[in-house]
Design a protein around this motif. Structure first.
Motif, PDB file in Angstrom:
ATOM      1  N   LYS A   1      45.520  10.490  61.120  1.00 52.37           N
ATOM      2  CA  LYS A   1      44.577  11.277  60.336  1.00 52.37           C
ATOM      3  C   LYS A   1      43.184  11.147  60.914  1.00 52.37           C
ATOM      4  O   LYS A   1      42.845  10.153  61.531  1.00 52.37           O
ATOM      5  N   ARG A   2      42.398  12.197  60.722  1.00 48.15           N
ATOM      6  CA  ARG A   2      41.006  12.167  61.134  1.00 48.15           C
ATOM      7  C   ARG A   2      40.170  12.583  59.927  1.00 48.15           C
ATOM      8  O   ARG A   2      40.420  13.618  59.314  1.00 48.15           O
ATOM      9  N   PHE A   3      39.199  11.748  59.597  1.00 49.65           N
ATOM     10  CA  PHE A   3      38.295  12.054  58.499  1.00 49.65           C
ATOM     11  C   PHE A   3      36.905  12.283  59.066  1.00 49.65           C
ATOM     12  O   PHE A   3      36.430  11.485  59.878  1.00 49.65           O
TER      13      PHE A   3
ATOM     14  N   GLU B   1      39.340   0.202  52.771  1.00 47.61           N
ATOM     15  CA  GLU B   1      39.837   0.156  51.395  1.00 47.61           C
ATOM     16  C   GLU B   1      40.399   1.489  50.930  1.00 47.61           C
ATOM     17  O   GLU B   1      41.266   1.520  50.056  1.00 47.61           O
ATOM     18  N   LEU B   2      39.882   2.591  51.482  1.00 48.90           N
ATOM     19  CA  LEU B   2      40.296   3.884  50.926  1.00 48.90           C
ATOM     20  C   LEU B   2      41.022   4.773  51.938  1.00 48.90           C
ATOM     21  O   LEU B   2      42.016   5.411  51.598  1.00 48.90           O
ATOM     22  N   LEU B   3      40.532   4.802  53.168  1.00 46.33           N
ATOM     23  CA  LEU B   3      41.046   5.826  54.090  1.00 46.33           C
ATOM     24  C   LEU B   3      42.284   5.360  54.852  1.00 46.33           C
ATOM     25  O   LEU B   3      43.156   6.168  55.167  1.00 46.33           O
TER      26      LEU B   3
ATOM     27  N   PHE C   1      42.402   1.654  62.118  1.00 44.81           N
ATOM     28  CA  PHE C   1      41.372   2.679  61.989  1.00 44.81           C
ATOM     29  C   PHE C   1      40.235   2.397  62.955  1.00 44.81           C
ATOM     30  O   PHE C   1      40.060   1.264  63.423  1.00 44.81           O
TER      31      PHE C   1
ATOM     32  N   ARG D   1      35.889  15.622  55.001  1.00 47.70           N
ATOM     33  CA  ARG D   1      36.959  16.573  55.318  1.00 47.70           C
ATOM     34  C   ARG D   1      38.069  15.819  56.028  1.00 47.70           C
ATOM     35  O   ARG D   1      37.823  14.964  56.872  1.00 47.70           O
ATOM     36  N   GLN D   2      39.298  16.126  55.643  1.00 46.44           N
ATOM     37  CA  GLN D   2      40.434  15.429  56.234  1.00 46.44           C
ATOM     38  C   GLN D   2      41.202  16.353  57.152  1.00 46.44           C
ATOM     39  O   GLN D   2      41.550  17.477  56.789  1.00 46.44           O
ATOM     40  N   GLY D   3      41.457  15.852  58.343  1.00 47.94           N
ATOM     41  CA  GLY D   3      42.264  16.600  59.295  1.00 47.94           C
ATOM     42  C   GLY D   3      43.303  15.693  59.916  1.00 47.94           C
ATOM     43  O   GLY D   3      43.627  14.631  59.378  1.00 47.94           O
ATOM     44  N   LYS D   4      43.810  16.111  61.050  1.00 46.08           N
ATOM     45  CA  LYS D   4      44.871  15.363  61.706  1.00 46.08           C
ATOM     46  C   LYS D   4      44.446  14.957  63.104  1.00 46.08           C
ATOM     47  O   LYS D   4      43.639  15.630  63.743  1.00 46.08           O
ATOM     48  N   ARG D   5      44.989  13.846  63.548  1.00 51.18           N
ATOM     49  CA  ARG D   5      44.751  13.392  64.913  1.00 51.18           C
ATOM     50  C   ARG D   5      46.113  13.138  65.551  1.00 51.18           C
ATOM     51  O   ARG D   5      46.933  12.409  64.990  1.00 51.18           O
TER      52      ARG D   5
ATOM     53  N   PHE E   1      30.807   3.671  45.846  1.00 51.53           N
ATOM     54  CA  PHE E   1      30.141   3.988  47.106  1.00 51.53           C
ATOM     55  C   PHE E   1      29.282   5.224  46.893  1.00 51.53           C
ATOM     56  O   PHE E   1      29.802   6.298  46.560  1.00 51.53           O
TER      57      PHE E   1
ATOM     58  N   ARG F   1      34.032  -0.724  55.070  1.00 51.94           N
ATOM     59  CA  ARG F   1      34.738  -0.969  53.797  1.00 51.94           C
ATOM     60  C   ARG F   1      35.431   0.298  53.304  1.00 51.94           C
ATOM     61  O   ARG F   1      36.562   0.241  52.801  1.00 51.94           O
ATOM     62  N   ILE F   2      34.749   1.432  53.440  1.00 52.83           N
ATOM     63  CA  ILE F   2      35.350   2.703  53.006  1.00 52.83           C
ATOM     64  C   ILE F   2      36.630   2.974  53.796  1.00 52.83           C
ATOM     65  O   ILE F   2      37.666   3.338  53.234  1.00 52.83           O
TER      66      ILE F   2
ATOM     67  N   ASP G   1      39.053   7.615  62.427  1.00 54.92           N
ATOM     68  CA  ASP G   1      40.399   7.928  62.919  1.00 54.92           C
ATOM     69  C   ASP G   1      41.365   6.887  62.399  1.00 54.92           C
ATOM     70  O   ASP G   1      41.097   5.681  62.479  1.00 54.92           O
ATOM     71  N   VAL G   2      42.459   7.333  61.844  1.00 55.67           N
ATOM     72  CA  VAL G   2      43.465   6.428  61.285  1.00 55.67           C
ATOM     73  C   VAL G   2      44.792   6.737  61.962  1.00 55.67           C
ATOM     74  O   VAL G   2      45.258   7.877  61.920  1.00 55.67           O
TER      75      VAL G   2
END
Lengths: 85, 85
Positions: B41-43, B62-64, B72, A38-42, A31, B58-59, B7-8
């Motif tokens: 988690k929040r990216f 597959e990854l987050l 998500f 940046r990773q945070g929290k929800r 990709f 896809r990102i 958001d995950v």
């Protein structure tokens, strides 16, 4: 009953090694064009109507975020919204 | 350049021991009226204009997120928004 979202993110001046690892992994997976992650929290809270905005602010500040290194944002959301569906 | 939030959250049928620990801690700290907490988690991604919505999907998938246990949501946000300010 209300749903509240608290987003907690590392401050801009704080290094985020998890986010950098994701940027690296995305490159290896093919990709391109992802400049920064940046990773945070929800947090999704279900609260009684007795809980007011001042309470929520205190909960976010004292328990959910470490305000030395993190910023937080408190948002009341309509019931249908959110990543939970 | 665009900012994207992913958001995950754990799926509704998945136990969330972190969230339950927060509910317990809030009770002990004297906050009442918090019925449920779920932690996810929040990216926040900075992406080139070459990255389209299909790439982002896809990102995230597959990854987050681990789609076996997590949902998500991908959202493009205006630059000013977000917990990062």
């Amino acid at each position: 009953m209300a749903r509240v979202v608290v987003d907690v993110m590392p401050k801009a001046e704080i290094l985020d090694p998890q986010g950098q690892a994701i940027v690296g992994a995305l490159g290896r997976l093919g990709f391109s064009g992802i400049v920064d992650v940046r990773q945070g929290k929800r947090f999704e809270l279900e609260v009684d109507d007795s809980v007011d905005d001042a309470d929520l602010e205190r909960i976010a500040e004292e328990l959910l975020a470490n305000t030395v290194i993190e910023n937080f944002a408190v948002t009341r959301v309509p019931d249908a919204q959110g990543a939970r569906s």
